[in-house]
Design a protein around this motif. Sequence first.
Motif, PDB file in Angstrom:
ATOM      1  N   ASP A  16       0.797  -1.229   0.000  1.00 19.12           N
ATOM      2  CA  ASP A  16       0.000   0.000   0.000  1.00 19.12           C
ATOM      3  C   ASP A  16       0.830   1.280   0.000  1.00 19.12           C
ATOM      4  O   ASP A  16       0.269   2.368  -0.125  1.00 19.12           O
ATOM      5  CB  ASP A  16      -0.917   0.041   1.234  1.00 19.12           C
ATOM      6  N   VAL A  17       2.127   1.169   0.200  1.00 19.01           N
ATOM      7  CA  VAL A  17       2.955   2.368   0.320  1.00 19.01           C
ATOM      8  C   VAL A  17       4.065   2.379  -0.728  1.00 19.01           C
ATOM      9  O   VAL A  17       4.532   1.333  -1.174  1.00 19.01           O
ATOM     10  CB  VAL A  17       3.568   2.498   1.735  1.00 19.01           C
ATOM     11  N   ASP A  18       4.478   3.595  -1.098  1.00 20.06           N
ATOM     12  CA  ASP A  18       5.563   3.772  -2.060  1.00 20.06           C
ATOM     13  C   ASP A  18       6.864   3.933  -1.275  1.00 20.06           C
ATOM     14  O   ASP A  18       7.039   4.907  -0.550  1.00 20.06           O
ATOM     15  CB  ASP A  18       5.292   5.014  -2.917  1.00 20.06           C
ATOM     16  N   VAL A  19       7.767   2.971  -1.408  1.00 24.28           N
ATOM     17  CA  VAL A  19       9.021   3.018  -0.656  1.00 24.28           C
ATOM     18  C   VAL A  19      10.202   3.468  -1.523  1.00 24.28           C
ATOM     19  O   VAL A  19      11.320   3.561  -1.035  1.00 24.28           O
ATOM     20  CB  VAL A  19       9.331   1.647  -0.008  1.00 24.28           C
ATOM     21  N   LYS A  20       9.945   3.753  -2.780  1.00 24.48           N
ATOM     22  CA  LYS A  20      11.022   4.119  -3.703  1.00 24.48           C
ATOM     23  C   LYS A  20      11.826   5.303  -3.168  1.00 24.48           C
ATOM     24  O   LYS A  20      11.283   6.359  -2.867  1.00 24.48           O
ATOM     25  CB  LYS A  20      10.455   4.452  -5.079  1.00 24.48           C
ATOM     26  N   GLY A  21      13.132   5.086  -3.026  1.00 22.47           N
ATOM     27  CA  GLY A  21      14.037   6.128  -2.568  1.00 22.47           C
ATOM     28  C   GLY A  21      13.959   6.439  -1.085  1.00 22.47           C
ATOM     29  O   GLY A  21      14.596   7.374  -0.611  1.00 22.47           O
ATOM     30  N   LYS A  22      13.194   5.652  -0.333  1.00 25.32           N
ATOM     31  CA  LYS A  22      13.022   5.921   1.098  1.00 25.32           C
ATOM     32  C   LYS A  22      13.750   4.886   1.942  1.00 25.32           C
ATOM     33  O   LYS A  22      14.046   3.785   1.500  1.00 25.32           O
ATOM     34  CB  LYS A  22      11.533   5.902   1.456  1.00 25.32           C
ATOM     35  N   ARG A  23      14.018   5.281   3.183  1.00 23.47           N
ATOM     36  CA  ARG A  23      14.534   4.335   4.163  1.00 23.47           C
ATOM     37  C   ARG A  23      13.326   3.674   4.825  1.00 23.47           C
ATOM     38  O   ARG A  23      12.397   4.372   5.247  1.00 23.47           O
ATOM     39  CB  ARG A  23      15.350   5.054   5.235  1.00 23.47           C
ATOM     40  N   VAL A  24      13.349   2.364   4.942  1.00 25.09           N
ATOM     41  CA  VAL A  24      12.236   1.616   5.532  1.00 25.09           C
ATOM     42  C   VAL A  24      12.694   1.030   6.862  1.00 25.09           C
ATOM     43  O   VAL A  24      13.673   0.293   6.912  1.00 25.09           O
ATOM     44  CB  VAL A  24      11.771   0.484   4.582  1.00 25.09           C
ATOM     45  N   LEU A  25      11.997   1.401   7.936  1.00 25.58           N
ATOM     46  CA  LEU A  25      12.257   0.827   9.248  1.00 25.58           C
ATOM     47  C   LEU A  25      11.258  -0.305   9.442  1.00 25.58           C
ATOM     48  O   LEU A  25      10.054  -0.082   9.461  1.00 25.58           O
ATOM     49  CB  LEU A  25      12.087   1.877  10.352  1.00 25.58           C
ATOM     50  N   MET A  26      11.771  -1.521   9.554  1.00 26.56           N
ATOM     51  CA  MET A  26      10.910  -2.700   9.591  1.00 26.56           C
ATOM     52  C   MET A  26      11.101  -3.451  10.912  1.00 26.56           C
ATOM     53  O   MET A  26      12.216  -3.816  11.276  1.00 26.56           O
ATOM     54  CB  MET A  26      11.281  -3.613   8.415  1.00 26.56           C
ATOM     55  N   ARG A  27       9.994  -3.658  11.617  1.00 30.17           N
ATOM     56  CA  ARG A  27      10.018  -4.457  12.851  1.00 30.17           C
ATOM     57  C   ARG A  27       9.876  -5.910  12.442  1.00 30.17           C
ATOM     58  O   ARG A  27       8.911  -6.297  11.794  1.00 30.17           O
ATOM     59  CB  ARG A  27       8.869  -4.017  13.766  1.00 30.17           C
ATOM     60  N   ALA A  50      11.027 -13.753   7.183  1.00 34.63           N
ATOM     61  CA  ALA A  50      11.030 -12.300   6.971  1.00 34.63           C
ATOM     62  C   ALA A  50      11.644 -11.911   5.626  1.00 34.63           C
ATOM     63  O   ALA A  50      11.426 -10.791   5.152  1.00 34.63           O
ATOM     64  CB  ALA A  50      11.799 -11.613   8.100  1.00 34.63           C
ATOM     65  N   ILE A  51      12.392 -12.801   5.017  1.00 35.57           N
ATOM     66  CA  ILE A  51      13.124 -12.471   3.784  1.00 35.57           C
ATOM     67  C   ILE A  51      12.210 -11.976   2.655  1.00 35.57           C
ATOM     68  O   ILE A  51      12.539 -10.976   2.013  1.00 35.57           O
ATOM     69  CB  ILE A  51      14.020 -13.648   3.350  1.00 35.57           C
ATOM     70  N   PRO A  52      11.068 -12.597   2.377  1.00 36.93           N
ATOM     71  CA  PRO A  52      10.222 -12.081   1.292  1.00 36.93           C
ATOM     72  C   PRO A  52       9.775 -10.628   1.506  1.00 36.93           C
ATOM     73  O   PRO A  52       9.734  -9.842   0.552  1.00 36.93           O
ATOM     74  CB  PRO A  52       9.019 -13.031   1.281  1.00 36.93           C
ATOM     75  N   THR A  53       9.481 -10.252   2.735  1.00 35.70           N
ATOM     76  CA  THR A  53       9.048  -8.880   3.013  1.00 35.70           C
ATOM     77  C   THR A  53      10.215  -7.906   2.849  1.00 35.70           C
ATOM     78  O   THR A  53      10.057  -6.818   2.288  1.00 35.70           O
ATOM     79  CB  THR A  53       8.459  -8.774   4.433  1.00 35.70           C
ATOM     80  N   ILE A  54      11.384  -8.304   3.317  1.00 33.83           N
ATOM     81  CA  ILE A  54      12.582  -7.464   3.157  1.00 33.83           C
ATOM     82  C   ILE A  54      12.870  -7.280   1.671  1.00 33.83           C
ATOM     83  O   ILE A  54      13.109  -6.154   1.197  1.00 33.83           O
ATOM     84  CB  ILE A  54      13.786  -8.107   3.879  1.00 33.83           C
ATOM     85  N   ASN A  55      12.824  -8.371   0.918  1.00 39.69           N
ATOM     86  CA  ASN A  55      13.067  -8.295  -0.527  1.00 39.69           C
ATOM     87  C   ASN A  55      12.024  -7.432  -1.230  1.00 39.69           C
ATOM     88  O   ASN A  55      12.354  -6.696  -2.157  1.00 39.69           O
ATOM     89  CB  ASN A  55      13.108  -9.687  -1.148  1.00 39.69           C
ATOM     90  N   LYS A  56      10.778  -7.500  -0.791  1.00 35.39           N
ATOM     91  CA  LYS A  56       9.714  -6.690  -1.406  1.00 35.39           C
ATOM     92  C   LYS A  56      10.018  -5.200  -1.258  1.00 35.39           C
ATOM     93  O   LYS A  56       9.832  -4.422  -2.194  1.00 35.39           O
ATOM     94  CB  LYS A  56       8.355  -7.027  -0.794  1.00 35.39           C
ATOM     95  N   ALA A  57      10.508  -4.795  -0.093  1.00 37.00           N
ATOM     96  CA  ALA A  57      10.877  -3.393   0.114  1.00 37.00           C
ATOM     97  C   ALA A  57      12.040  -3.008  -0.794  1.00 37.00           C
ATOM     98  O   ALA A  57      12.028  -1.941  -1.419  1.00 37.00           O
ATOM     99  CB  ALA A  57      11.231  -3.147   1.576  1.00 37.00           C
ATOM    100  N   LEU A  58      13.035  -3.868  -0.897  1.00 37.46           N
ATOM    101  CA  LEU A  58      14.187  -3.581  -1.756  1.00 37.46           C
ATOM    102  C   LEU A  58      13.786  -3.533  -3.218  1.00 37.46           C
ATOM    103  O   LEU A  58      14.206  -2.638  -3.958  1.00 37.46           O
ATOM    104  CB  LEU A  58      15.285  -4.624  -1.526  1.00 37.46           C
ATOM    105  N   GLU A  59      12.958  -4.477  -3.641  1.00 29.57           N
ATOM    106  CA  GLU A  59      12.492  -4.505  -5.033  1.00 29.57           C
ATOM    107  C   GLU A  59      11.593  -3.309  -5.343  1.00 29.57           C
ATOM    108  O   GLU A  59      11.494  -2.884  -6.496  1.00 29.57           O
ATOM    109  CB  GLU A  59      11.748  -5.814  -5.312  1.00 29.57           C
ATOM    110  N   GLY A  60      10.961  -2.734  -4.311  1.00 30.21           N
ATOM    111  CA  GLY A  60      10.134  -1.546  -4.474  1.00 30.21           C
ATOM    112  C   GLY A  60      10.949  -0.269  -4.536  1.00 30.21           C
ATOM    113  O   GLY A  60      10.400   0.816  -4.606  1.00 30.21           O
ATOM    114  N   GLY A  61      12.284  -0.418  -4.482  1.00 30.54           N
ATOM    115  CA  GLY A  61      13.165   0.733  -4.633  1.00 30.54           C
ATOM    116  C   GLY A  61      13.594   1.390  -3.342  1.00 30.54           C
ATOM    117  O   GLY A  61      14.120   2.508  -3.359  1.00 30.54           O
ATOM    118  N   ALA A  62      13.393   0.727  -2.204  1.00 26.83           N
ATOM    119  CA  ALA A  62      13.823   1.316  -0.935  1.00 26.83           C
ATOM    120  C   ALA A  62      15.320   1.608  -0.975  1.00 26.83           C
ATOM    121  O   ALA A  62      16.104   0.800  -1.470  1.00 26.83           O
ATOM    122  CB  ALA A  62      13.505   0.370   0.224  1.00 26.83           C
TER     123      ALA A  62
END
Length: 83
Positions: A16-27, A50-62
Motif C-alpha cells: 500500500d505504500v511507495d518506498v522508492k528512494g526511502k529508508r524503511v524501518l521494519m520491525r 522475513a526475507i520475502p518482506t525485506i526483498n519486497k521493500a528492496l524490489e520496491g526501490g527502498a
Amino acid sequence: HDVTMSMNLSKKTLSDVDVKGKRVLMRVDFNVPQDKKTGAITNNQRIVGAIPTINKALEGGAKAVILMSHLGRPDGKPNEKMT
C-alpha cells in the motif's frame, strides 16, 4: 441507549505504500531459539520467513531497509544487566 462506534482497523501493508528512494524501518520477529551453551540459532524459521518482506521493500526501490528486533528475556526473566 444503543451506541454503535465505528473503528477503522484496517492496516496498511507494504503493498500500500511507495518506498522508492526511502529508508524503511521494519520491525521483524527474530526472537529465535538459541542453544543455551553456544548461543547458536537452533531454528532460523522466523528469519527465513522475513526475507520475502525485506526483498519486497528492496524490489520496491527502498534506499535502505533497517531491521529492528529483539531477543527474548534470558531464561524468560528480566535481567537488569541486559536492560
